[in-house]
Design a protein around this motif. Sequence first.
Motif, PDB file in Angstrom:
ATOM      1  N   TYR A 334     -23.608 139.305  52.360  1.00 54.93           N
ATOM      2  CA  TYR A 334     -22.658 138.713  53.302  1.00 54.93           C
ATOM      3  C   TYR A 334     -22.956 137.224  53.495  1.00 54.93           C
ATOM      4  CZ  TYR A 334     -19.527 138.058  57.191  1.00 54.93           C
ATOM      5  OH  TYR A 334     -18.503 137.592  57.981  1.00 54.93           O
ATOM      6  N   VAL A 335     -24.240 136.864  53.644  1.00 59.70           N
ATOM      7  CA  VAL A 335     -24.589 135.451  53.828  1.00 59.70           C
ATOM      8  C   VAL A 335     -24.303 134.657  52.554  1.00 59.70           C
ATOM      9  CG1 VAL A 335     -26.480 133.841  54.279  1.00 59.70           C
ATOM     10  CG2 VAL A 335     -26.299 135.957  55.597  1.00 59.70           C
ATOM     11  N   TYR A 336     -24.562 135.278  51.394  1.00 56.73           N
ATOM     12  CA  TYR A 336     -24.352 134.568  50.134  1.00 56.73           C
ATOM     13  C   TYR A 336     -22.870 134.385  49.809  1.00 56.73           C
ATOM     14  CZ  TYR A 336     -29.293 135.424  48.971  1.00 56.73           C
ATOM     15  OH  TYR A 336     -30.664 135.449  48.968  1.00 56.73           O
ATOM     16  N   SER A 337     -22.037 135.324  50.242  1.00 54.06           N
ATOM     17  CA  SER A 337     -20.651 135.304  49.772  1.00 54.06           C
ATOM     18  C   SER A 337     -19.625 135.651  50.849  1.00 54.06           C
ATOM     19  CB  SER A 337     -20.510 136.279  48.593  1.00 54.06           C
ATOM     20  OG  SER A 337     -19.206 136.291  48.092  1.00 54.06           O
ATOM     21  N   GLY A 338     -19.807 136.796  51.522  1.00 57.56           N
ATOM     22  CA  GLY A 338     -18.772 137.309  52.413  1.00 57.56           C
ATOM     23  C   GLY A 338     -18.397 136.389  53.546  1.00 57.56           C
ATOM     24  N   VAL A 339     -19.375 135.683  54.113  1.00 54.30           N
ATOM     25  CA  VAL A 339     -19.099 134.844  55.273  1.00 54.30           C
ATOM     26  C   VAL A 339     -18.112 133.725  54.937  1.00 54.30           C
ATOM     27  CG1 VAL A 339     -21.027 133.226  54.921  1.00 54.30           C
ATOM     28  CG2 VAL A 339     -20.174 133.653  57.234  1.00 54.30           C
ATOM     29  N   TYR A 340     -18.131 133.238  53.683  1.00 49.74           N
ATOM     30  CA  TYR A 340     -17.209 132.167  53.298  1.00 49.74           C
ATOM     31  C   TYR A 340     -15.780 132.692  53.193  1.00 49.74           C
ATOM     32  CZ  TYR A 340     -21.687 130.064  52.170  1.00 49.74           C
ATOM     33  OH  TYR A 340     -22.970 129.604  52.236  1.00 49.74           O
ATOM     34  N   GLU A 341     -15.621 133.942  52.797  1.00 49.54           N
ATOM     35  CA  GLU A 341     -14.282 134.532  52.735  1.00 49.54           C
ATOM     36  C   GLU A 341     -13.740 134.763  54.142  1.00 49.54           C
ATOM     37  OE1 GLU A 341     -14.329 138.010  50.357  1.00 49.54           O
ATOM     38  OE2 GLU A 341     -15.307 137.038  48.636  1.00 49.54           O
ATOM     39  N   ASP A 429     -21.957 123.283  45.752  1.00 51.01           N
ATOM     40  CA  ASP A 429     -21.155 124.492  45.894  1.00 51.01           C
ATOM     41  C   ASP A 429     -22.094 125.652  46.214  1.00 51.01           C
ATOM     42  OD1 ASP A 429     -22.334 125.398  43.415  1.00 51.01           O
ATOM     43  OD2 ASP A 429     -20.887 124.130  42.364  1.00 51.01           O
ATOM     44  N   LYS A 430     -21.568 126.854  46.245  1.00 48.90           N
ATOM     45  CA  LYS A 430     -22.391 128.047  46.504  1.00 48.90           C
ATOM     46  C   LYS A 430     -22.329 129.004  45.309  1.00 48.90           C
ATOM     47  CE  LYS A 430     -23.577 126.730  50.648  1.00 48.90           C
ATOM     48  NZ  LYS A 430     -23.153 125.328  50.504  1.00 48.90           N
ATOM     49  N   LEU A 431     -22.302 128.421  44.107  1.00 49.29           N
ATOM     50  CA  LEU A 431     -22.092 129.220  42.901  1.00 49.29           C
ATOM     51  C   LEU A 431     -23.364 129.858  42.357  1.00 49.29           C
ATOM     52  CD1 LEU A 431     -19.524 126.973  41.025  1.00 49.29           C
ATOM     53  CD2 LEU A 431     -19.125 129.288  41.894  1.00 49.29           C
ATOM     54  N   GLY A 465     -10.665 133.560  42.233  1.00 55.20           N
ATOM     55  CA  GLY A 465     -10.299 133.815  43.615  1.00 55.20           C
ATOM     56  C   GLY A 465     -11.342 133.455  44.645  1.00 55.20           C
ATOM     57  N   LEU A 466     -12.380 132.721  44.269  1.00 54.27           N
ATOM     58  CA  LEU A 466     -13.391 132.315  45.252  1.00 54.27           C
ATOM     59  C   LEU A 466     -12.846 131.202  46.139  1.00 54.27           C
ATOM     60  CD1 LEU A 466     -16.593 132.160  43.004  1.00 54.27           C
ATOM     61  CD2 LEU A 466     -16.020 133.932  44.676  1.00 54.27           C
ATOM     62  N   PRO A 467     -13.281 131.123  47.415  1.00 48.11           N
ATOM     63  CA  PRO A 467     -12.878 129.997  48.263  1.00 48.11           C
ATOM     64  C   PRO A 467     -13.308 128.673  47.630  1.00 48.11           C
ATOM     65  CG  PRO A 467     -13.934 131.720  49.566  1.00 48.11           C
ATOM     66  CD  PRO A 467     -14.135 132.088  48.131  1.00 48.11           C
ATOM     67  N   PRO A 474     -14.485 120.825  39.411  1.00 45.68           N
ATOM     68  CA  PRO A 474     -13.456 121.795  39.031  1.00 45.68           C
ATOM     69  C   PRO A 474     -13.901 123.221  39.315  1.00 45.68           C
ATOM     70  CG  PRO A 474     -14.564 120.936  37.101  1.00 45.68           C
ATOM     71  CD  PRO A 474     -15.076 120.134  38.255  1.00 45.68           C
ATOM     72  N   TYR A 475     -12.930 124.109  39.400  1.00 47.45           N
ATOM     73  CA  TYR A 475     -13.186 125.465  39.893  1.00 47.45           C
ATOM     74  C   TYR A 475     -14.286 126.170  39.094  1.00 47.45           C
ATOM     75  CZ  TYR A 475     -12.571 130.299  41.289  1.00 47.45           C
ATOM     76  OH  TYR A 475     -12.808 131.554  41.758  1.00 47.45           O
ATOM     77  N   GLY A 476     -15.297 126.688  39.829  1.00 47.82           N
ATOM     78  CA  GLY A 476     -16.284 127.587  39.245  1.00 47.82           C
ATOM     79  C   GLY A 476     -17.275 126.965  38.297  1.00 47.82           C
ATOM     80  N   VAL A 477     -17.322 125.639  38.167  1.00 45.95           N
ATOM     81  CA  VAL A 477     -18.235 124.988  37.219  1.00 45.95           C
ATOM     82  C   VAL A 477     -19.593 124.772  37.881  1.00 45.95           C
ATOM     83  CG1 VAL A 477     -18.693 122.941  35.819  1.00 45.95           C
ATOM     84  CG2 VAL A 477     -16.374 123.890  35.948  1.00 45.95           C
ATOM     85  N   VAL A 478     -20.622 125.378  37.287  1.00 44.65           N
ATOM     86  CA  VAL A 478     -21.992 125.242  37.779  1.00 44.65           C
ATOM     87  C   VAL A 478     -22.631 124.026  37.128  1.00 44.65           C
ATOM     88  CG1 VAL A 478     -24.292 126.283  37.743  1.00 44.65           C
ATOM     89  CG2 VAL A 478     -22.275 127.708  38.191  1.00 44.65           C
ATOM     90  N   GLU A 479     -23.265 123.195  37.933  1.00 46.98           N
ATOM     91  CA  GLU A 479     -24.063 122.087  37.393  1.00 46.98           C
ATOM     92  C   GLU A 479     -25.438 122.145  38.049  1.00 46.98           C
ATOM     93  OE1 GLU A 479     -24.100 117.238  36.694  1.00 46.98           O
ATOM     94  OE2 GLU A 479     -22.385 118.189  37.646  1.00 46.98           O
ATOM     95  N   ASP A 480     -26.390 122.673  37.317  1.00 44.06           N
ATOM     96  CA  ASP A 480     -27.758 122.836  37.813  1.00 44.06           C
ATOM     97  C   ASP A 480     -28.722 122.015  36.976  1.00 44.06           C
ATOM     98  OD1 ASP A 480     -27.014 124.556  39.795  1.00 44.06           O
ATOM     99  OD2 ASP A 480     -27.948 126.344  38.938  1.00 44.06           O
ATOM    100  N   LEU A 481     -29.641 121.345  37.662  1.00 41.76           N
ATOM    101  CA  LEU A 481     -30.784 120.751  36.973  1.00 41.76           C
ATOM    102  C   LEU A 481     -31.832 121.851  36.839  1.00 41.76           C
ATOM    103  CD1 LEU A 481     -32.643 118.535  35.850  1.00 41.76           C
ATOM    104  CD2 LEU A 481     -33.220 117.940  38.212  1.00 41.76           C
ATOM    105  N   VAL A 482     -32.107 122.262  35.610  1.00 38.29           N
ATOM    106  CA  VAL A 482     -33.069 123.325  35.349  1.00 38.29           C
ATOM    107  C   VAL A 482     -34.347 122.696  34.816  1.00 38.29           C
ATOM    108  CG1 VAL A 482     -33.537 125.448  34.083  1.00 38.29           C
ATOM    109  CG2 VAL A 482     -31.212 124.943  34.856  1.00 38.29           C
ATOM    110  N   GLU A 483     -35.467 122.979  35.470  1.00 43.68           N
ATOM    111  CA  GLU A 483     -36.751 122.402  35.078  1.00 43.68           C
ATOM    112  C   GLU A 483     -37.747 123.508  34.767  1.00 43.68           C
ATOM    113  OE1 GLU A 483     -37.068 118.148  37.272  1.00 43.68           O
ATOM    114  OE2 GLU A 483     -37.391 119.878  38.573  1.00 43.68           O
ATOM    115  N   VAL A 484     -38.530 123.300  33.715  1.00 49.21           N
ATOM    116  CA  VAL A 484     -39.577 124.228  33.317  1.00 49.21           C
ATOM    117  C   VAL A 484     -40.920 123.559  33.594  1.00 49.21           C
ATOM    118  CG1 VAL A 484     -40.604 125.532  31.417  1.00 49.21           C
ATOM    119  CG2 VAL A 484     -38.106 125.278  31.557  1.00 49.21           C
ATOM    120  N   TYR A 485     -41.760 124.239  34.375  1.00 52.77           N
ATOM    121  CA  TYR A 485     -43.099 123.752  34.712  1.00 52.77           C
ATOM    122  C   TYR A 485     -44.105 124.467  33.814  1.00 52.77           C
ATOM    123  CZ  TYR A 485     -41.366 121.581  39.044  1.00 52.77           C
ATOM    124  OH  TYR A 485     -40.705 120.790  39.964  1.00 52.77           O
TER     125      TYR A 485
END
Length: 617
Positions: A334-341, A429-431, A465-467, A474-485
């Motif tokens: 619910y915190v991750y997704s439902g509350v935004y809907e 975003d919350k993707l 259909g996400l808020p 643009p819709y649904g596009v994830v942009e993450d900086l991924v780092e390997v330690y």
Amino acid sequence: MRAKLLIAIVVVLLVVLGLSAYIAVAVGNELYEARAALSGPATDLDRATLLDARRHLVNAAEKLDGTAASVLSVVPVAGHAVRAVEDVTEETIPVVDAADALTRKLDAIRALQVVESGRIRLDLVGQLRGPLVRQTEALADLADAAREGRSGWLPPPLWDVLEDLELRARGYLTSAGRGSEVAGLAASMLGQSGPRTYLVVLVNNAELRGAGGIPSAAGTVTAVEGRLTLGRFRHTVDLRGPLPYEKVAAPADFRRRFGFYSADTTFWTNTTFSPDVPDVALVAARAFKKATGTRVDGVLLVDPRGMAALMPEGAGVRVAGTEITVGRDELPDYVYSGVYEDLGGATPGRRRALLAIGQQAFESILEGGGLISSDTLARAGAAVAGGHIRIVSFDPAEQAVLDRVDAGGDLGGSRGDSVLVAAQNFSADKLDYWVHRDVRHSCTVDDEAAACTTEVTLANRAPEGLPRYVAGKPYGVVEDLVEVYVPEDAALGLVESDGHAQVGPDRQDGHHVVGSFLELAPGDRQTLAVSYELPIGPDGYALEVTPQPLARDARLRVRVEAPRGWTFDGAGTESDGVASFSGALDRTIRLTARPAGRSGLAAFWEGLVRFWREPVF
């Protein structure tokens, strides 16, 4: 004369073989039954099971102390085997006795009201330390007996059994030792010697930061002689203060790597950029003091999965501004997704709702006796192991214990091979709730070095259909900086990425850091791979894979190939010189490989088997 001598030798051999067969069958049956009784999970062992195992062990010890075993004890090879089995059998009985005493103590404590109206009875918690210490001492003696019993005269199969027994005993020893340390730590951290106030930072890993998620709210909990009192919680937006945001003192690595993103200011949103939780805790505490004037003695970082794990069974929270009540098991999603809907995105109503959810969840934790139920303890332990609850004390001695039990989130320097994959959300975003992560680590080890590759793959499974607040533009596009330690003493090799920009290499807290920006439309998959070579010492190879706490656990696959004759210990399975693990990265995964160090008959047999398996051409 020769015939008589030959007959005498044959008679002696027959007697030895007969006695050996008798001991092997009689003692073996008793030990098999004892092992069968103790083979289940430690959490499932009850008094009846422990007493049954003890009875079989005592029977085996009596047979090993009898006439037949005494005769065999003077015979080469057989005598060494008998004495080794006798020693470990005798040392196993105190282990079972200590486990029985601990079980009885736990049963007695469960029968009492340990948590009463927000107060934890510290005297009852402290009573666990004695039985845990005795368990630790008994396991240490058993591990020593298994090690000392491995002589050059020992038959190879028995050598293998004793080696496995030592590894298992030392693994249980580590767990029991950690338990005794935590039991000893509880009283001081819960305010027995004076009031303690802790900052509680609620993070949301639907929008990732290195330490887990974006800070959404912060408040305090105060402990006085075990009584816990909840202070006021505020949304981090309300803690920022006016522009420009004030800087706070921060560790050098933290400021150098994350100061550009205002992580070392009262901005709060990026305070959790570093995966080194003690540094994050220090900066958050200083930012909180600037905002409220409140000084704290430590910090708890808790995400929705951690909150739910601590809540009593049957507890629920009311969503402010709605008629919705969310139960313990539904709270994370619910915190991750439902509350935004239900309440939209960056709105005062949604912020008030999240704040109320966090406050109610902690109130149910402090008021509920379920805090010490078996189910809740297991859930809380799993949440700590997965990083969904991190505890930092500003007392160095206490923090050292928290680090040893994997509760403090310290990045620290590695003693061998180490892997941590940390992602930062750069698209506001919350993707990250919809991103699935796969981590693969493979190494080929020899006497001098390990050649390793770590690969991480992100898959964007965001639905339609996400808020807009969740899906971004643009819709649904994830942009993450991924780092390997990876370890600082590793020689970095090839870095390959499907992303559009490589970041690093950099250094932090005894690690190389290499990363890439991965941009994924819905349905896309992208991979970052880092190769390196790591020198190893005479003790062999040791791997530690640490999870970044996520809304959905990453999947981990490990493959370590070592020279024939090496032994493996830790998570996973081993076959033909290869150790492998496949499963959820929901805790720190450890694996070691080292030369077996066998001698005598066991070494001869191992060499013979290795020679026989070598191809002719």
